[in-house]
Structures are given as structure tokens and as C-alpha cells.
Design a protein around this motif. Structure first.
Motif, short mmCIF file in Angstrom:
data_model
loop_
_atom_site.label_atom_id
_atom_site.label_comp_id
_atom_site.label_asym_id
_atom_site.label_seq_id
_atom_site.Cartn_x
_atom_site.Cartn_y
_atom_site.Cartn_z
N LEU A 124 4.47 -13.03 0.39
CA LEU A 124 4.03 -13.71 -0.84
C LEU A 124 2.67 -13.19 -1.29
O LEU A 124 2.41 -13.08 -2.50
CB LEU A 124 3.96 -15.22 -0.61
CG LEU A 124 5.29 -15.90 -0.24
CD1 LEU A 124 5.06 -17.33 0.20
CD2 LEU A 124 6.27 -15.84 -1.40
N GLU A 125 1.83 -12.87 -0.33
CA GLU A 125 0.50 -12.36 -0.67
C GLU A 125 0.63 -11.08 -1.51
O GLU A 125 0.04 -10.95 -2.58
CB GLU A 125 -0.32 -12.07 0.60
CG GLU A 125 -0.79 -13.31 1.34
CD GLU A 125 0.25 -13.90 2.29
OE1 GLU A 125 1.44 -13.53 2.20
OE2 GLU A 125 -0.13 -14.74 3.14
N HIS A 126 1.45 -10.14 -0.99
CA HIS A 126 1.62 -8.89 -1.72
C HIS A 126 2.54 -9.04 -2.92
O HIS A 126 2.26 -8.56 -4.01
CB HIS A 126 2.21 -7.80 -0.79
CG HIS A 126 1.16 -7.12 0.03
ND1 HIS A 126 0.32 -6.17 -0.50
CD2 HIS A 126 0.79 -7.28 1.31
CE1 HIS A 126 -0.52 -5.76 0.45
NE2 HIS A 126 -0.25 -6.43 1.56
N GLY A 127 3.65 -9.76 -2.68
CA GLY A 127 4.70 -9.81 -3.71
C GLY A 127 4.38 -10.70 -4.89
O GLY A 127 4.94 -10.54 -5.97
N LEU A 128 3.48 -11.63 -4.68
CA LEU A 128 3.17 -12.56 -5.78
C LEU A 128 1.72 -12.41 -6.23
O LEU A 128 1.44 -11.89 -7.30
CB LEU A 128 3.47 -14.00 -5.31
CG LEU A 128 3.36 -15.11 -6.35
CD1 LEU A 128 4.24 -14.83 -7.56
CD2 LEU A 128 3.78 -16.44 -5.73
N LEU A 129 0.81 -12.84 -5.36
CA LEU A 129 -0.60 -12.88 -5.76
C LEU A 129 -1.15 -11.49 -6.11
O LEU A 129 -1.69 -11.27 -7.21
CB LEU A 129 -1.42 -13.51 -4.63
CG LEU A 129 -2.86 -13.82 -4.93
CD1 LEU A 129 -2.95 -14.81 -6.08
CD2 LEU A 129 -3.55 -14.40 -3.71
#
Ligand code: IPM
Ligand code: MN
Length: 358
Positions: free
Chosen positions: A88-93
Motif C-alpha cells: 500500500l505504501e508503494h502502490g497507493l501513497l
């Protein structure tokens, strides 16, 4: 960005306590809208851990394209205990920060009146500076690789990429901010130029070059380890700090604690020529989810930053004033989750009321 008739705001409540703090943030924005005649169109996006677990999708490119049409994005928190770290860190934020080229991460460090700091004898006047964190490069660029993974000879390489263009636009923003703040007019470059000599050299040279355009701003240099020490010992020395992505990430958690905790620390991911995103610095805090005990002030303060950057300065100031009334006049006991003496909803209600009353 100039004032507009109405603003299209993308809202990503995200995971954990994200939806709770965003709900209060929206309440306060709506209150500011009523008082100052600002029209918002909030467009909700359910991106985050839950959606990923359900559909396998983090953030489709089509959404990123849609975001480019918005005036701003308001984000709660990302991070889900059942989702592997990094997805989520890479893929979203980071995908939003990079995809929208939000090259500045602005994190004001302010001790509000009435708030306890762990720093002995420091008062609100002593803790009032801003960190300008480069937000699209450095160690966050995702460059590197693994070799012979899982063997005794395994090698992991994680590169830090610093471009002239990236460093230059970041330090220029920091000089402009220092000038605009009009306080001590001192800009500190925080780096590790004594060891990371290649990137240190690029940053220092660029810092000096761009500094020629801002003769009224005094230039300071501090290594990142020493910066941590000064932030604890003499925070009053700082006006604006400019630094690379990873150092900025680390020192702003420390800074947040000095301003009373993650409950109040806000951040803005800024593309001065494009769409910016506003969020609390804290994470999704899964253990407090749904308990109505988390402090929403960081998210509310991020909303104020959003209004300021949209050009709604009066409304932004009204929110800041309301926060200071809440902390300074004893409405809230602490900014720690569960220790506020108020619920998350009650904090939002009070701030909204203060904003409406003026
Ligand atoms: C922050 C966070 C993020 C970062 C994580 C969640 C990727 O810690 O906004 O400071 O490292 O930038
Ligand atoms: Mn961080």
C-alpha cells in the motif's frame, strides 16, 4: 492557486483510523464552507487495504488520471495489518506522490498553546519551524535490486537518486517559504554530506547557487544526526529545514513528538503547479480503529493547509485559530489517543463550532 467558485476534493479515507479522522476533517471543512461561503464537492475513493484484499487492486492508473482533474486530495491513512508491508505504501501513497509529481512534503512543526511537549522548558514560541522534505526522489525512488536472494551470498542494493532538477526545485521552494514566513529568515540544509558525499555535494552546490537569488535568507548547514540533537535541545534555532526524502521522513516523526505527538502533526504533499494532497503524518493506528478515541487534529490541521494552498487563507486561519482555542483554553487534556478527555467526534464537533462562531 487562486480562489475558485467551488473545489473538487478527492477524499481517500483509507485504512484503520483514517475514516474516523477524515470524517472530522470533512466536518470542519464544511463548517469553514458555511462561514466563508466556500463550496466543496467531495468525491470519495475507497482505496486502501480493504479494497486491495477484496479486489487485488491498489490504485489503478485510471484513478491517477482522474486525480489530475481535482483541485486537491484529502487522505486519511494507509496501512493494513493483513496487507504485506510495502504494497500500500508503494502502490497507493507513493504512487500518488510520484504520479502527481508532488515534489514537496511540507511539514510544519508547531507547539500549540496548552499542549505538553516532552522537551523541558520549551514553549510555543520555541517550537515553530517548517520542514521541507523532498518528496519524489532520493531513497524512495525504488531503484535497486536483489541478487542471489535467499542464498548466503545475497546482495541487496537500494539506491538513492538525486537529480539536479529535483534538488533545485525543492531548495527553491524552501527559500521562497523562508522568505514568506518572514521570521528568522534562516534556511538550514540538513544532509549527511560528510559521508554521502555525492548527493551531499549536489545538494550543497545547488543550495548555494539558488541561495544567490535569496540574499535576504541566511544559509545554515546541519548534518542529519546533529539536526536530531538540535531539534530536541534547541528547536528555537530553526526557521525552515530543507532535506532529502528519507531524512525528512525520519526527522519529522521526531519533530511530531516535540510538538505534542502524532495527533497534531499535519503534512502537505505539494505540487505547486498541480494537484496537492493533504494528510496527517500519523499512520492507520489499527489498534485504535473504530474506538472513537484517536485525535483528529492532525487531519483537521491538514485541511487547513489545503485551504491555504487553495488560496482560502481566511478559512485556513479560522481553523488554526479554532485548534489553538481547543488546546489553549483547556478543552482537551492530551493529544494522545484515549487520553484526550474527549472523543474523536467531540473534538471535530468543537472545532467545527469554533470555526463557525469565528
Ligand atoms: C510518511 C510515511 C510514509 C513515508 C510511508 C507510509 C510510506 O511514513 O508519510 O511519513 O515514508 O513517506
Ligand atoms: Mn513517515
Amino acid at each position: 492557486m487562486g480562489k475558485k467558485e467551488g473545489y473538487q476534493i478527492g477524499v481517500i479515507p483509507g485504512d484503520g483510523v483514517g475514516p474516523e479522522v477524515i470524517r472530522e476533517g470533512l466536518k470542519v471543512l464544511k463548517a469553514s464552507g458555511e462561514r466563508f461561503g466556500i463550496k466543496y464537492d467531495f468525491i470519495n475513493y475507497d482505496f486502501g487495504g480493504e479494497r486491495y484484499l477484496r479486489t487485488g487492486e491498489v490504485l489503478p492508473n485510471s484513478a491517477l488520471k482522474e486525480f489530475k482533474q481535482l483541485d486537491a486530495i484529502y487522505l486519511g491513512a494507509v496501512g493494513h495489518p493483513e496487507v504485506k508491508t510495502g504494497i500500500l505504501e508503494h502502490g497507493l501513497l507513493l504512487k500518488i506522490r510520484f504520479g502527481l509529481d508532488q515534489y514537496i512534503n511540507l511539514r510544519p512543526v508547531r507547539l500549540y498553546p496548552g499542549v505538553k511537549t516532552p522537551l523541558a522548558n520549551k514553549k510555543p514560541k520555541d517550537i515553530d519551524y517548517s520542514v521541507v522534505r523532498e518528496n519524489t526522489e532520493g531513497a524512495y525512488c525504488g531503484s535497486g535490486g536483489a541478487f542471489k536472494k535467499g542464498t548466503a551470498d545475497e546482495i541487496a542494493i537500494q539506491e538513492s537518486i538525486n537529480t539536479k532538477k529535483g534538488v533545485e526545485r525543492c531548495v527553491r521552494y524552501a527559500y521562497q517559504l523562508t522568505k514568506k514566513r518572514n521570521k528568522k529568515k534562516e534556511l538550514t540544509l540538513c544532509d549527511k554530506a560528510n559521508v554521502l558525499t555525492y548527493e551531499g555535494d549536489l545538494w550543497r552546490r545547488t543550495f548555494s547557487e539558488v541561495g544567490k537569488e535569496y540574499p535576504q535568507v541566511k544559509q545554515n548547514f546541519a548534518f542529519v544526526d546533529a539536526t536530531c540533537m538540535w531539534m530536541v535541545k534547541n528547536p528555537e534555532w530553526f526557521d525552515v529545514i530543507v532535506t532529502a526524502n528519507l531524512f525528512g521522513d525520519i526527522i519529522t516523526d521526531l519533530a511530531a513528538v516535540t510538538q505534542g505527538g502524532m495527533g497534531v502533526a499535519a503534512g502537505a504533499n505539494i505540487n505547486p503547479e498541480g494537484v496537492s494532497m493533504f494528510e496527517p503524518i500519523h499512520g492507520s493506528a489499527p489498534k485504535y480503529t473504530g474506538k472513537n478515541v484517536i485525535c483528529p487534529l492532525a487531519t483537521i490541521a491538514a485541511g487547513a493547509m489545503m485551504l491555504e494552498i487553495l488560496g482560502e487563507e481566511e478559512a485556513a486561519k479560522a481553523i488554526e485559530k479554532a485548534i489553538m482555542k481547543l488546546t489553549g483554553e483547556g478543552y482537551i487534556k492530551s493529544l494522545q489517543a484515549g487520553k484526550m478527555g474527549l472523543s474523536t467526534i467531540e473534538v471535530g464537533d468543537l472545532i467545527a463550532k469554533f470555526v463557525k462562531e469565528g
